[in-house]
Design a protein around this motif. Sequence first.
Motif, PDB file in Angstrom:
ATOM      1  N   GLY A 180      13.557 -18.577  23.117  1.00  0.00           N
ATOM      2  CA  GLY A 180      12.665 -19.414  22.324  1.00  0.00           C
ATOM      3  C   GLY A 180      11.456 -18.634  21.843  1.00  0.00           C
ATOM      4  O   GLY A 180      11.108 -17.585  22.379  1.00  0.00           O
ATOM      5  N   ALA A 181      10.801 -19.148  20.845  1.00  0.00           N
ATOM      6  CA  ALA A 181       9.670 -18.455  20.237  1.00  0.00           C
ATOM      7  C   ALA A 181       8.429 -18.447  21.129  1.00  0.00           C
ATOM      8  O   ALA A 181       7.616 -17.544  21.050  1.00  0.00           O
ATOM      9  CB  ALA A 181       9.338 -19.088  18.894  1.00  0.00           C
ATOM     10  N   GLY A 182       8.256 -19.430  21.966  1.00  0.00           N
ATOM     11  CA  GLY A 182       7.054 -19.499  22.794  1.00  0.00           C
ATOM     12  C   GLY A 182       7.275 -20.392  23.990  1.00  0.00           C
ATOM     13  O   GLY A 182       8.336 -20.967  24.169  1.00  0.00           O
ATOM     14  N   ALA A 183       6.246 -20.466  24.820  1.00  0.00           N
ATOM     15  CA  ALA A 183       6.328 -21.290  26.023  1.00  0.00           C
ATOM     16  C   ALA A 183       5.832 -22.694  25.701  1.00  0.00           C
ATOM     17  O   ALA A 183       4.817 -22.837  25.026  1.00  0.00           O
ATOM     18  CB  ALA A 183       5.489 -20.687  27.132  1.00  0.00           C
ATOM     19  N   PRO A 184       6.481 -23.714  26.184  1.00  0.00           N
ATOM     20  CA  PRO A 184       7.811 -23.671  26.793  1.00  0.00           C
ATOM     21  C   PRO A 184       8.878 -23.574  25.716  1.00  0.00           C
ATOM     22  O   PRO A 184       8.669 -23.986  24.582  1.00  0.00           O
ATOM     23  CB  PRO A 184       7.895 -24.993  27.545  1.00  0.00           C
ATOM     24  CG  PRO A 184       7.070 -25.925  26.722  1.00  0.00           C
ATOM     25  CD  PRO A 184       5.939 -25.077  26.154  1.00  0.00           C
ATOM     26  N   CYS A 185      10.026 -23.044  26.097  1.00  0.00           N
ATOM     27  CA  CYS A 185      11.096 -22.877  25.109  1.00  0.00           C
ATOM     28  C   CYS A 185      11.983 -24.127  25.037  1.00  0.00           C
ATOM     29  O   CYS A 185      12.832 -24.209  24.172  1.00  0.00           O
ATOM     30  CB  CYS A 185      11.925 -21.635  25.419  1.00  0.00           C
ATOM     31  SG  CYS A 185      12.716 -21.678  27.014  1.00  0.00           S
ATOM     32  N   LEU A 186      11.796 -25.058  25.927  1.00  0.00           N
ATOM     33  CA  LEU A 186      12.530 -26.323  25.911  1.00  0.00           C
ATOM     34  C   LEU A 186      11.535 -27.472  25.891  1.00  0.00           C
ATOM     35  O   LEU A 186      10.463 -27.391  26.506  1.00  0.00           O
ATOM     36  CB  LEU A 186      13.391 -26.462  27.175  1.00  0.00           C
ATOM     37  CG  LEU A 186      14.439 -25.393  27.403  1.00  0.00           C
ATOM     38  CD1 LEU A 186      15.059 -25.569  28.781  1.00  0.00           C
ATOM     39  CD2 LEU A 186      15.505 -25.472  26.340  1.00  0.00           C
ATOM     40  N   HIS A 187      11.869 -28.531  25.208  1.00  0.00           N
ATOM     41  CA  HIS A 187      10.992 -29.705  25.147  1.00  0.00           C
ATOM     42  C   HIS A 187      11.811 -30.959  25.429  1.00  0.00           C
ATOM     43  O   HIS A 187      12.894 -31.125  24.863  1.00  0.00           O
ATOM     44  CB  HIS A 187      10.336 -29.812  23.764  1.00  0.00           C
ATOM     45  CG  HIS A 187       9.449 -28.664  23.446  1.00  0.00           C
ATOM     46  ND1 HIS A 187       8.157 -28.585  23.874  1.00  0.00           N
ATOM     47  CD2 HIS A 187       9.691 -27.518  22.767  1.00  0.00           C
ATOM     48  CE1 HIS A 187       7.622 -27.452  23.455  1.00  0.00           C
ATOM     49  NE2 HIS A 187       8.540 -26.778  22.789  1.00  0.00           N
TER      50      HIS A 187
ATOM     51  N   ILE B 225       3.337 -30.139  27.954  1.00  0.00           N
ATOM     52  CA  ILE B 225       4.295 -29.281  28.646  1.00  0.00           C
ATOM     53  C   ILE B 225       3.839 -27.827  28.542  1.00  0.00           C
ATOM     54  O   ILE B 225       3.560 -27.329  27.456  1.00  0.00           O
ATOM     55  CB  ILE B 225       5.718 -29.439  28.065  1.00  0.00           C
ATOM     56  CG1 ILE B 225       6.154 -30.906  28.057  1.00  0.00           C
ATOM     57  CG2 ILE B 225       6.706 -28.556  28.819  1.00  0.00           C
ATOM     58  CD1 ILE B 225       6.284 -31.536  29.416  1.00  0.00           C
ATOM     59  N   GLU B 226       3.762 -27.161  29.696  1.00  0.00           N
ATOM     60  CA  GLU B 226       3.320 -25.765  29.752  1.00  0.00           C
ATOM     61  C   GLU B 226       4.467 -24.793  29.983  1.00  0.00           C
ATOM     62  O   GLU B 226       4.445 -23.675  29.481  1.00  0.00           O
ATOM     63  CB  GLU B 226       2.293 -25.593  30.870  1.00  0.00           C
ATOM     64  CG  GLU B 226       1.047 -26.417  30.657  1.00  0.00           C
ATOM     65  CD  GLU B 226       0.176 -26.482  31.888  1.00  0.00           C
ATOM     66  OE1 GLU B 226       0.587 -25.987  32.954  1.00  0.00           O
ATOM     67  OE2 GLU B 226      -0.924 -27.045  31.786  1.00  0.00           O
ATOM     68  N   ILE B 227       5.447 -25.199  30.791  1.00  0.00           N
ATOM     69  CA  ILE B 227       6.543 -24.298  31.129  1.00  0.00           C
ATOM     70  C   ILE B 227       7.793 -25.116  31.401  1.00  0.00           C
ATOM     71  O   ILE B 227       7.695 -26.264  31.853  1.00  0.00           O
ATOM     72  CB  ILE B 227       6.196 -23.412  32.350  1.00  0.00           C
ATOM     73  CG1 ILE B 227       7.259 -22.341  32.564  1.00  0.00           C
ATOM     74  CG2 ILE B 227       5.993 -24.246  33.601  1.00  0.00           C
ATOM     75  CD1 ILE B 227       6.841 -21.271  33.557  1.00  0.00           C
ATOM     76  N   ALA B 228       8.929 -24.530  31.099  1.00  0.00           N
ATOM     77  CA  ALA B 228      10.219 -25.144  31.418  1.00  0.00           C
ATOM     78  C   ALA B 228      10.986 -24.131  32.258  1.00  0.00           C
ATOM     79  O   ALA B 228      11.079 -22.964  31.893  1.00  0.00           O
ATOM     80  CB  ALA B 228      10.986 -25.475  30.145  1.00  0.00           C
ATOM     81  N   GLU B 229      11.476 -24.560  33.411  1.00  0.00           N
ATOM     82  CA  GLU B 229      12.237 -23.661  34.274  1.00  0.00           C
ATOM     83  C   GLU B 229      13.722 -23.935  34.096  1.00  0.00           C
ATOM     84  O   GLU B 229      14.162 -25.077  34.159  1.00  0.00           O
ATOM     85  CB  GLU B 229      11.843 -23.856  35.737  1.00  0.00           C
ATOM     86  CG  GLU B 229      10.426 -23.411  36.020  1.00  0.00           C
ATOM     87  CD  GLU B 229      10.090 -23.475  37.498  1.00  0.00           C
ATOM     88  OE1 GLU B 229      10.981 -23.777  38.318  1.00  0.00           O
ATOM     89  OE2 GLU B 229       8.932 -23.235  37.824  1.00  0.00           O
ATOM     90  N   VAL B 230      14.468 -22.858  33.871  1.00  0.00           N
ATOM     91  CA  VAL B 230      15.905 -22.974  33.674  1.00  0.00           C
ATOM     92  C   VAL B 230      16.588 -22.082  34.698  1.00  0.00           C
ATOM     93  O   VAL B 230      16.192 -20.941  34.900  1.00  0.00           O
ATOM     94  CB  VAL B 230      16.314 -22.527  32.253  1.00  0.00           C
ATOM     95  CG1 VAL B 230      17.817 -22.556  32.085  1.00  0.00           C
ATOM     96  CG2 VAL B 230      15.625 -23.401  31.207  1.00  0.00           C
ATOM     97  N   LEU B 231      17.600 -22.631  35.365  1.00  0.00           N
ATOM     98  CA  LEU B 231      18.438 -21.861  36.284  1.00  0.00           C
ATOM     99  C   LEU B 231      19.864 -21.925  35.785  1.00  0.00           C
ATOM    100  O   LEU B 231      20.422 -23.010  35.624  1.00  0.00           O
ATOM    101  CB  LEU B 231      18.393 -22.457  37.693  1.00  0.00           C
ATOM    102  CG  LEU B 231      17.382 -21.917  38.661  1.00  0.00           C
ATOM    103  CD1 LEU B 231      17.446 -22.679  39.972  1.00  0.00           C
ATOM    104  CD2 LEU B 231      17.574 -20.446  38.908  1.00  0.00           C
ATOM    105  N   TYR B 232      20.424 -20.764  35.519  1.00  0.00           N
ATOM    106  CA  TYR B 232      21.831 -20.674  35.145  1.00  0.00           C
ATOM    107  C   TYR B 232      22.611 -20.302  36.399  1.00  0.00           C
ATOM    108  O   TYR B 232      22.191 -19.444  37.166  1.00  0.00           O
ATOM    109  CB  TYR B 232      22.049 -19.584  34.091  1.00  0.00           C
ATOM    110  CG  TYR B 232      21.305 -19.820  32.802  1.00  0.00           C
ATOM    111  CD1 TYR B 232      21.821 -20.666  31.822  1.00  0.00           C
ATOM    112  CD2 TYR B 232      20.095 -19.179  32.552  1.00  0.00           C
ATOM    113  CE1 TYR B 232      21.151 -20.869  30.623  1.00  0.00           C
ATOM    114  CE2 TYR B 232      19.420 -19.383  31.360  1.00  0.00           C
ATOM    115  CZ  TYR B 232      19.945 -20.222  30.407  1.00  0.00           C
ATOM    116  OH  TYR B 232      19.280 -20.419  29.233  1.00  0.00           O
ATOM    117  N   TRP B 233      23.744 -20.929  36.624  1.00  0.00           N
ATOM    118  CA  TRP B 233      24.595 -20.651  37.783  1.00  0.00           C
ATOM    119  C   TRP B 233      25.936 -20.118  37.297  1.00  0.00           C
ATOM    120  O   TRP B 233      26.460 -20.574  36.283  1.00  0.00           O
ATOM    121  CB  TRP B 233      24.827 -21.921  38.595  1.00  0.00           C
ATOM    122  CG  TRP B 233      23.619 -22.367  39.333  1.00  0.00           C
ATOM    123  CD1 TRP B 233      22.624 -23.171  38.859  1.00  0.00           C
ATOM    124  CD2 TRP B 233      23.251 -22.044  40.666  1.00  0.00           C
ATOM    125  NE1 TRP B 233      21.669 -23.367  39.823  1.00  0.00           N
ATOM    126  CE2 TRP B 233      22.036 -22.684  40.947  1.00  0.00           C
ATOM    127  CE3 TRP B 233      23.843 -21.276  41.659  1.00  0.00           C
ATOM    128  CZ2 TRP B 233      21.400 -22.579  42.172  1.00  0.00           C
ATOM    129  CZ3 TRP B 233      23.209 -21.172  42.878  1.00  0.00           C
ATOM    130  CH2 TRP B 233      21.995 -21.825  43.124  1.00  0.00           C
TER     131      TRP B 233
END
Length: 150
Positions: A108-115, A124-132
């Motif tokens: 994504g272009a900036g934080a957060p990259c997800l909305h 929203i300041e940050i989005a945490e993503v975990l890929y498994w």
Amino acid sequence: MTTTSTAELIRAAGLRVTAPRQAVLEVLTSVRSHPDAEEITSATRERIGKVSHQTVYDVLAAFERADLVRCIEPAGASAARYELQRHDNHHHMVCRSCQQIFDVPCLGAGAPCLHPDDAFGFEIEIAEVLYWGRCSECRATEGEPAAAAP
């Protein structure tokens, strides 16, 4: 990172500089992995000798509150993992076989990259993503072909 640099980072975070704090920060700056508290304790002991698990947990908690480290707690993991807080908007991939954690840059272009669809009034300041999944090394040892690069 030099001892002077770690001392400056600790002071800049508003914390008192101690040998355990410097050693823990040196450990975290010297690795690209995401060690757990036990691994950090062992590496800290190699640097300064005797240090208790509780001291390392206290240092990590202080560092997390001071925004020097980031705690990663993947669901189902046996222990929390730690990394330096780099404020670089990256996410993580966790291998289901070896439990290794890999950094993944956010596209994504900036934080957060997800909305979220509805932010409920939050800024929203940050989005945490975990890929498994399973890493290429584990897939290779299990006899599966590695995925082709995009």
